[in-house]
Enzyme design. Sequence first.
Site, PDB file in Angstrom:
ATOM      1  N   ARG A  57      45.373  10.863  16.413  1.00  0.00           N
ATOM      2  CA  ARG A  57      45.010   9.741  15.535  1.00  0.00           C
ATOM      3  C   ARG A  57      45.527  10.024  14.119  1.00  0.00           C
ATOM      4  NH1 ARG A  57      40.314   9.343  12.998  1.00  0.00           N
ATOM      5  NH2 ARG A  57      39.152  10.298  14.681  1.00  0.00           N
ATOM      6  N   TYR A 110      55.026 -13.974   3.425  1.00  0.00           N
ATOM      7  CA  TYR A 110      54.810 -14.000   4.872  1.00  0.00           C
ATOM      8  C   TYR A 110      53.387 -14.530   5.158  1.00  0.00           C
ATOM      9  CZ  TYR A 110      54.386 -12.161   9.616  1.00  0.00           C
ATOM     10  OH  TYR A 110      54.191 -12.031  10.964  1.00  0.00           O
ATOM     11  N   ASP A 183      57.349  -6.133   0.126  1.00  0.00           N
ATOM     12  CA  ASP A 183      57.709  -6.287   1.528  1.00  0.00           C
ATOM     13  C   ASP A 183      59.233  -6.387   1.554  1.00  0.00           C
ATOM     14  OD1 ASP A 183      58.336  -7.258   4.079  1.00  0.00           O
ATOM     15  OD2 ASP A 183      56.417  -8.313   4.259  1.00  0.00           O
ATOM     16  N   LYS A 208      61.207  -5.951  13.183  1.00  0.00           N
ATOM     17  CA  LYS A 208      62.419  -6.722  12.878  1.00  0.00           C
ATOM     18  C   LYS A 208      63.640  -5.777  12.989  1.00  0.00           C
ATOM     19  CE  LYS A 208      59.208  -9.662  12.380  1.00  0.00           C
ATOM     20  NZ  LYS A 208      58.473  -9.942  11.191  1.00  0.00           N
TER      21      LYS A 208
HETATM   22  C1  LIG Z   1      57.028  -9.948  10.790  1.00  0.00           C
HETATM   23  C2  LIG Z   1      56.757  -9.706   9.367  1.00  0.00           C
HETATM   24  C3  LIG Z   1      55.645  -8.994   8.945  1.00  0.00           C
HETATM   25  C4  LIG Z   1      54.583  -8.517   9.887  1.00  0.00           C
HETATM   26  O1  LIG Z   1      55.048  -7.617  10.827  1.00  0.00           O
HETATM   27  P1  LIG Z   1      54.408  -7.459  12.284  1.00  0.00           P
HETATM   28  O2  LIG Z   1      55.096  -6.264  12.806  1.00  0.00           O
HETATM   29  O3  LIG Z   1      54.700  -8.702  13.035  1.00  0.00           O
HETATM   30  O4  LIG Z   1      52.944  -7.266  12.098  1.00  0.00           O
HETATM   31  C5  LIG Z   1      55.493  -8.744   7.595  1.00  0.00           C
HETATM   32  N1  LIG Z   1      56.382  -9.212   6.696  1.00  0.00           N
HETATM   33  C6  LIG Z   1      57.443  -9.924   7.066  1.00  0.00           C
HETATM   34  C7  LIG Z   1      58.388 -10.421   6.024  1.00  0.00           C
HETATM   35  C8  LIG Z   1      57.670 -10.215   8.409  1.00  0.00           C
HETATM   36  O5  LIG Z   1      58.718 -10.951   8.771  1.00  0.00           O
END
Ligand SMILES: *Cc1c(COP(=O)(O)O)cnc(C)c1O
Length: 394
Positions: A57, A110, A183, A208
């Site tokens: 963990r 997002y 982000d 992504k």
């Molecule tokens: C998809 C995404 C997230 C969240 O990611 P997950 O892995 O789906 O939880 C956060 N920020 C952006 C810009 C995204 O495209």
Amino acid sequence: MKENQYKPETGLTHDDCEKYEGAVVPPIFQNSLFTFENWDAADKAFEDRQNHFIYSRGKNPTVKMAEEKLASLAGAEKAQLFPSGMGAVSAAVLSCVKSGDHVIAVKNLYGPAVNFLTQYLAPKFNVEVSFVQGNSTEDFENAIKANTSLIYLESPSTAVFSLQDIEAVAQLARSGGIKTIIDNTWATPVYQKPLAMGIDLEIHSCSKYLGGHSDIVGGVILGKAKDLDEIFTHEYEWIGAKTAPFEAWLLLRSLRTLHIRMEKHQQNALRVAEFLESHAKIRMVRYPGLKSFPQYELGQKQMSGYSGLLSFCMDTEDIDKVKLFFNSLELFHRGVSWGGFESLVYAPAISYIKELSPEQFANMGISPGDIRISVGLENVEDLIADLDRSLERI
Ligand SMILES: *Cc1c(COP(=O)(O)O)cnc(C)c1O
């Protein structure tokens, strides 16, 4: 291998084979606990829990391997993987705020990150949230209050692709003792290095481009060792956001091809964007790599390349025509998410038309004819022909 001696893509394709019986791909450490030879060895591990293997963990060797590769790529002292991008988003935010604080975030973040801030953090923990356009650094300056503890950026934003001047905002925040999070999922650490521009915490959805094969859901926070050690103890171990070793192993697989995938995504996306921009049935294209993009100069200043997610607006408000185009595509799979090897198409109207009034819809900066595509690794002539043929039908 001395990681820093080589360029990033070299580091991502090399592992310490001698450590693992010569295996060119390191094994998956699929174990819950680690044993100690004696009392003193256990005692030593607990003295410095951030850097020892005790229980999965906490630290796990496969997860750590992926974290070290990501940290080195992003120029971070440390990285912490999370089981999803939203796990990384919520943990990063929670590490910077306490009850009574004020957060400034960019508009058009997002969606689930907006929901976390406004529907969870604000009502449950009395955290105030302000949204700003963010195209100008003054937007942030004007929104700062005595209790502002965090500025949250997403540049480029993945809804409308707007950019923030990362260095200027980081400097402004730092002078006021305010933490910054970005982000950086769209640009990836290959094409944008926010930590070097003064940002405190950089986050990515690994689901992504970092994953890139549409078989991983994951997230990561990158930054200074001091901040990351605290996040490890509090938001990771205590909240129990454990990353699966198998996901980390798949991520290591993905990172070996990250640079060549990004080059191809960029090449293909630029060609597709230029095709769409010149098409009579397209009103406008949003892609930071296009010379016509309103913030092209800023993008050139702070990014060294562009990824493959873009959006465009069809020159019609007739939802039936938009649907016909959407359904006619053969190579673009219809689905959410993005950043994988495969080209995808999605229409924001599918999610929003039921929930929002036409005014609210327009307020978000999108219209019923908006289409978002993730340009994959297919042959670009094939992709353009698919778009062209589907546009012909309307
Ligand atoms: C998809 C995404 C997230 C969240 O990611 P997950 O892995 O789906 O939880 C956060 N920020 C952006 C810009 C995204 O495209």
